[in-house]
Design a protein around this motif. Structure first.
Motif, PDB file in Angstrom:
ATOM      1  N   SER A  21       0.830  -1.214   0.000  1.00 27.90           N
ATOM      2  CA  SER A  21       0.000   0.000   0.000  1.00 27.90           C
ATOM      3  C   SER A  21       0.860   1.259   0.000  1.00 27.90           C
ATOM      4  O   SER A  21       0.449   2.298  -0.526  1.00 27.90           O
ATOM      5  CB  SER A  21      -0.967   0.005   1.187  1.00 27.90           C
ATOM      6  N   TYR A  37      -2.648   7.473   6.619  1.00 31.97           N
ATOM      7  CA  TYR A  37      -2.966   6.099   6.999  1.00 31.97           C
ATOM      8  C   TYR A  37      -3.874   6.051   8.225  1.00 31.97           C
ATOM      9  O   TYR A  37      -3.837   6.956   9.075  1.00 31.97           O
ATOM     10  CB  TYR A  37      -1.692   5.311   7.298  1.00 31.97           C
ATOM     11  N   CYS A  39      -4.417   3.201  11.115  1.00 33.69           N
ATOM     12  CA  CYS A  39      -3.860   1.939  11.605  1.00 33.69           C
ATOM     13  C   CYS A  39      -4.430   1.589  12.975  1.00 33.69           C
ATOM     14  O   CYS A  39      -4.675   2.464  13.801  1.00 33.69           O
ATOM     15  CB  CYS A  39      -2.334   2.036  11.716  1.00 33.69           C
ATOM     16  N   VAL A  56       5.201   3.340   8.274  1.00 32.99           N
ATOM     17  CA  VAL A  56       4.411   4.363   7.574  1.00 32.99           C
ATOM     18  C   VAL A  56       4.925   5.759   7.925  1.00 32.99           C
ATOM     19  O   VAL A  56       5.099   6.613   7.043  1.00 32.99           O
ATOM     20  CB  VAL A  56       2.917   4.218   7.934  1.00 32.99           C
ATOM     21  N   VAL A  63      -0.350   9.219  10.478  1.00 32.74           N
ATOM     22  CA  VAL A  63      -1.107   8.025  10.868  1.00 32.74           C
ATOM     23  C   VAL A  63      -2.165   8.411  11.901  1.00 32.74           C
ATOM     24  O   VAL A  63      -1.847   9.038  12.916  1.00 32.74           O
ATOM     25  CB  VAL A  63      -0.185   6.940  11.467  1.00 32.74           C
TER      26      VAL A  63
END
Length: 337
Positions: A21, A37, A39, A56, A63
């Motif tokens: 990704s 992102y 998560c 990431v 995130v």
């Protein structure tokens, strides 16, 4: 477009969802999309998803952390035009609920287990275009190796020179190796005369790393690579022993003759299809692979330059490096229309 990517990585689940990704995330970002992102985090085991979150962040993406016990309530608060999910922690209810929260939803798949109430599905694997997906009438299917998401360094690679004999062998099973497959392979092969370049992933257990280090100290033909420059090692090696995951497509782009091991159920179809096309030599599920079989396969390839040349040529034909660009172009199209 503001795009959220829902993916996790860690010691037990590996880093495959995060790594593939990220290829898409970087290309979307290059095309002026706002990408971040989403998560999961475990309240009981804070380290469970730590490796994925850290990776990431290292790549420059924000995130948003959500509680793994209350996913839907947390996702309902996310502000984005599009949610792309790359996770096995899904079901039909998941797709039906998130469809209400976002203008567009998509799923990166490799199992075809459900009815998918999404706007698009990405399945980058060989043979995926033959699968019969249960989807809405307007769902876009981005299937097969025309949509394989290769990291940038693997998109423009020169033809592989195939040496008369094998000297260097790469061994890679992924970012995590909970079952100690790498240790088992190295123990099987340590007495052979080849040089082995062993990739130690960021989610390997301390116990397995310790055993690998002891093995490397006793056997000078085993070299461990931490934080490996994958394309450099691939280009230096004559063949590779690899799990049948996304790394196979990177190896294919470099024309590396490869012995495949199936280390997870979702790799079975990929390994079998590439073996059928004579792109790799698939030995099947790792639990059933014997020392004799693995050693004989390597020795056979060592003696047979024509077979390695054919594998190299066929492998470079299956991916053209433009897969992620095709996906980004589609996402730009739906956003503008």
């Amino acid at each position: 477009m503001k795009i959220a990517i829902r993916a996790d990585g860690g010691l037990q689940i590996g880093m495959g969802h995060i790594m593939r990704s990220l290829v898409l995330a970087k290309e979307l970002k290059k095309n002026n999309n706002d990408v971040f992102y989403v998560c999961k985090q475990s309240s009981l085991l804070p380290e469970k998803y730590e490796a994925g979150i850290n990776k990431v962040k290292e790549q420059g993406f924000d995130v948003i952390i959500i509680n793994e016990g209350d996913i839907f309530a947390e996702l309902s608060k996310i502000q984005a035009d599009c949610l792309i999910t790359d996770s096995y922690d899904v079901n039909e209810e998941y797709f039906n609920i998130i469809k209400k929260y976002f203008k567009f939803t998509g799923y990166i798949d490799d199992m075809n287990l459900y009815y998918f109430n999404v706007d698009f599905i990405i399945n980058q694997n060989i043979g995926a275009e033959e699968w019969k997906y249960k989807v809405n009438k307007g769902t876009k299917l981005l299937l097969g190796t025309d949509y394989t998401m290769l990291r940038e360094e693997f998109r423009r690679v020169k033809d592989k020179f195939i040496d008369e004999r094998i000297h260097n062998i790469m061994i890679t099973v992924g970012a995590s190796d909970f079952n100690g497959i790498t240790n088992k392979i190295c123990d099987y092969l340590k007495e052979l005369h080849f040089k082995f370049h062993v990739i130690v992933g960021p989610c390997f257990t301390k116990e397995n790393i310790y055993e690998l280090m002891k093995l490397s100290e006793k056997n000078k033909n085993i070299e461990l690579h931490f934080h490996a420059d994958m394309i450099k090692i691939m280009n230096e090696c004559d063949i590779c022993i690899s799990a049948c995951g996304s790394t196979l497509y990177e190896l294919a782009s470099c024309g590396i003759p490869t012995i495949g091991l199936i280390v997870a159920d979702n790799q079975k179809k990929i390994g079998e299809k590439l073996n059928q096309l004579k792109v790799i030599k698939n030995l099947g599920f790792y639990q059933k692979i014997s020392k004799k079989k693995l050693c004989e396969t390597i020795k056979d390839l060592d003696r047979n330059i024509e077979k390695r040349q054919e594998m190299s040529k066929k492998s470079m034909e299956i991916v053209d490096g433009k897969g992620v660009n095709r996906i980004v172009s589609y996402l730009e199209y739906i956003n503008n229309n």
